[in-house]
Design an enzyme around this catalytic site. Structure first.
Site, PDB file in Angstrom:
ATOM      1  N   LYS A   8       0.862  -1.180   0.000  1.00  0.00           N
ATOM      2  CA  LYS A   8       0.000   0.000   0.000  1.00  0.00           C
ATOM      3  C   LYS A   8       0.900   1.233   0.000  1.00  0.00           C
ATOM      4  O   LYS A   8       2.071   1.185   0.364  1.00  0.00           O
ATOM      5  CB  LYS A   8      -0.953   0.021   1.195  1.00  0.00           C
ATOM      6  CG  LYS A   8      -0.271  -0.001   2.581  1.00  0.00           C
ATOM      7  CD  LYS A   8       0.063   1.375   3.099  1.00  0.00           C
ATOM      8  CE  LYS A   8       0.691   1.287   4.490  1.00  0.00           C
ATOM      9  NZ  LYS A   8       1.715   2.339   4.703  1.00  0.00           N
ATOM     10  N   PRO A  90      10.009  -4.710  -0.269  1.00  0.00           N
ATOM     11  CA  PRO A  90      11.095  -4.474   0.684  1.00  0.00           C
ATOM     12  C   PRO A  90      10.592  -4.128   2.075  1.00  0.00           C
ATOM     13  O   PRO A  90       9.506  -3.559   2.237  1.00  0.00           O
ATOM     14  CB  PRO A  90      11.871  -3.306   0.057  1.00  0.00           C
ATOM     15  CG  PRO A  90      10.894  -2.633  -0.840  1.00  0.00           C
ATOM     16  CD  PRO A  90       9.985  -3.707  -1.349  1.00  0.00           C
ATOM     17  N   ALA A  93      10.191   0.002   4.423  1.00  0.00           N
ATOM     18  CA  ALA A  93       9.999   0.915   3.300  1.00  0.00           C
ATOM     19  C   ALA A  93       8.733   1.746   3.421  1.00  0.00           C
ATOM     20  O   ALA A  93       8.508   2.655   2.627  1.00  0.00           O
ATOM     21  CB  ALA A  93       9.960   0.118   1.993  1.00  0.00           C
ATOM     22  N   GLY A  94       7.875   1.433   4.402  1.00  0.00           N
ATOM     23  CA  GLY A  94       6.611   2.139   4.528  1.00  0.00           C
ATOM     24  C   GLY A  94       5.531   1.617   3.602  1.00  0.00           C
ATOM     25  O   GLY A  94       4.514   2.278   3.394  1.00  0.00           O
ATOM     26  N   GLY A  96       4.046  -1.504   3.937  1.00  0.00           N
ATOM     27  CA  GLY A  96       3.121  -2.414   4.614  1.00  0.00           C
ATOM     28  C   GLY A  96       3.226  -3.859   4.198  1.00  0.00           C
ATOM     29  O   GLY A  96       2.276  -4.631   4.402  1.00  0.00           O
ATOM     30  N   GLY A  97       4.367  -4.274   3.650  1.00  0.00           N
ATOM     31  CA  GLY A  97       4.479  -5.629   3.135  1.00  0.00           C
ATOM     32  C   GLY A  97       4.283  -6.704   4.191  1.00  0.00           C
ATOM     33  O   GLY A  97       3.561  -7.682   3.973  1.00  0.00           O
ATOM     34  N   SER A  99       2.692  -6.450   7.027  1.00  0.00           N
ATOM     35  CA  SER A  99       1.295  -6.419   7.465  1.00  0.00           C
ATOM     36  C   SER A  99       0.395  -7.117   6.453  1.00  0.00           C
ATOM     37  O   SER A  99      -0.543  -7.834   6.821  1.00  0.00           O
ATOM     38  CB  SER A  99       0.846  -4.967   7.647  1.00  0.00           C
ATOM     39  OG  SER A  99       1.573  -4.336   8.680  1.00  0.00           O
ATOM     40  N   ALA A 100       0.671  -6.893   5.163  1.00  0.00           N
ATOM     41  CA  ALA A 100      -0.115  -7.560   4.125  1.00  0.00           C
ATOM     42  C   ALA A 100       0.053  -9.071   4.202  1.00  0.00           C
ATOM     43  O   ALA A 100      -0.924  -9.823   4.078  1.00  0.00           O
ATOM     44  CB  ALA A 100       0.304  -7.054   2.748  1.00  0.00           C
ATOM     45  N   ASP A 132      -1.500  -1.595  10.950  1.00  0.00           N
ATOM     46  CA  ASP A 132      -2.126  -1.465   9.626  1.00  0.00           C
ATOM     47  C   ASP A 132      -2.478  -2.809   8.990  1.00  0.00           C
ATOM     48  O   ASP A 132      -2.903  -2.849   7.840  1.00  0.00           O
ATOM     49  CB  ASP A 132      -1.245  -0.643   8.677  1.00  0.00           C
ATOM     50  CG  ASP A 132       0.147  -1.237   8.483  1.00  0.00           C
ATOM     51  OD1 ASP A 132       0.459  -2.236   9.141  1.00  0.00           O
ATOM     52  OD2 ASP A 132       0.909  -0.685   7.674  1.00  0.00           O
TER      53      ASP A 132
END
Length: 268
Positions: A8, A90, A93-94, A96-97, A99-100, A132
């Site tokens: 995201k 990555p 990086a901000g 949300g990987g 969290s996803a 998130d």
């Protein structure tokens, strides 16, 4: 069962106040993009978790996908599974990987073992894994407030825009990002700005972390400048960094960055 957890971006990010519990309240628009990891979960004789792709620091036993499995295991009789995560998004990086990955693990496990959890129930589990994580259950644009885990649907369609995300390989921890932030109440909510044309966002839609992090990492400001020079209608850091994205209505000009940078380009 194979699925593709997506990243995201944050369209604006305001840190509005420090909470009594030590966290911060924020306001942001979360918008899904198609930069994806791959997650496969299959029943197994014994629990196993393997990874490939980008290296993930830390003990694999603490990965959020496994935490998602164990969270559901407390309430349901889940058999052992083999999870394999191929990491493309990555870390730090901000985007949300992680969290996803956790949210998609919850959804896969519910489907795989016919737990029949609805979206609200899945969101409640996801909130226990990270602020998130719950966004990725419905995976639609929202205005996020409080810790980033309370959502309001927003009418926003950026279809037709090309998004270019640039990650310079700088891992910014949450503690570092918030270390120099001074929370402040906004005079106008982000949703009002989003109703304006994307080309106007440059003047009104900001990420508060840029002010704190750009002086420390000038290459981040350079990336943002390059995206605007290439024709971006809007460019910003996402989350607490360090990825920078640009939104283009026309196909962007050639972009040249150092070889160790990671780039993703795709339609929204």
């Amino acid at each position: 069962m194979l699925d593709f957890p997506n990243a995201k971006i944050n369209l604006g990010l305001l840190v509005t106040e420090k909470r009594p519990d030590g966290f911060h309240n924020l306001e942001s628009c979360f918008y899904p993009v198609r930069w994806c990891d791959a997650l496969e979960i299959v029943p197994a004789d014994e629990e196993a978790f393997t990874m490939s792709g980008l290296p993930v620091p830390g003990n694999p036993d603490t990965n959020l996908c496994l935490k998602a499995y164990r969270l559901l295991q407390r309430d349901f009789q889940l058999p052992p599974v083999h999870m394999h995560l191929h990491k493309v998004i990555p870390m730090g990086a901000g985007l949300g990987g992680g969290s996803a990955d956790a949210a998609f693990a919850l959804k896969q496990l519910s489907s795989l073992f016919e737990l029949n959890l609805n979206e609200e129930q899945l969101e409640n589990y996801a909130r226990q894994l990270g602020s998130d994580c719950a966004f990725f259950i419905r995976n639609k644009p929202v205005i996020a407030v409080e810790k980033g885990d309370v959502f309001k649907p927003v009418e926003l369609d950026l279809s037709g825009h090309t998004c270019v995300v640039v990650y310079p390989g700088i891992h910014i921890t949450t503690a570092e990002a918030y270390g120099n932030i001074i929370p402040k109440k906004p005079s106008c909510g982000i949703e009002m700005y989003l109703k304006q044309d994307v080309k106007v966002w440059k003047e009104v839609l900001h990420n508060d972390f840029e002010e704190a992090l750009f002086p420390r990492y000038p290459e981040l400001a350079d990336i943002k400048d390059q995206l605007y020079s290439a024709g971006a209608d809007y460019a910003s850091m996402t989350g607490s960094g360090s990825a920078i994205y640009g939104l283009f209505k026309e196909e962007p000009a050639d972009l040249v960055f150092p070889g160790h940078y990671l780039l993703w380009r795709g339609l929204l």
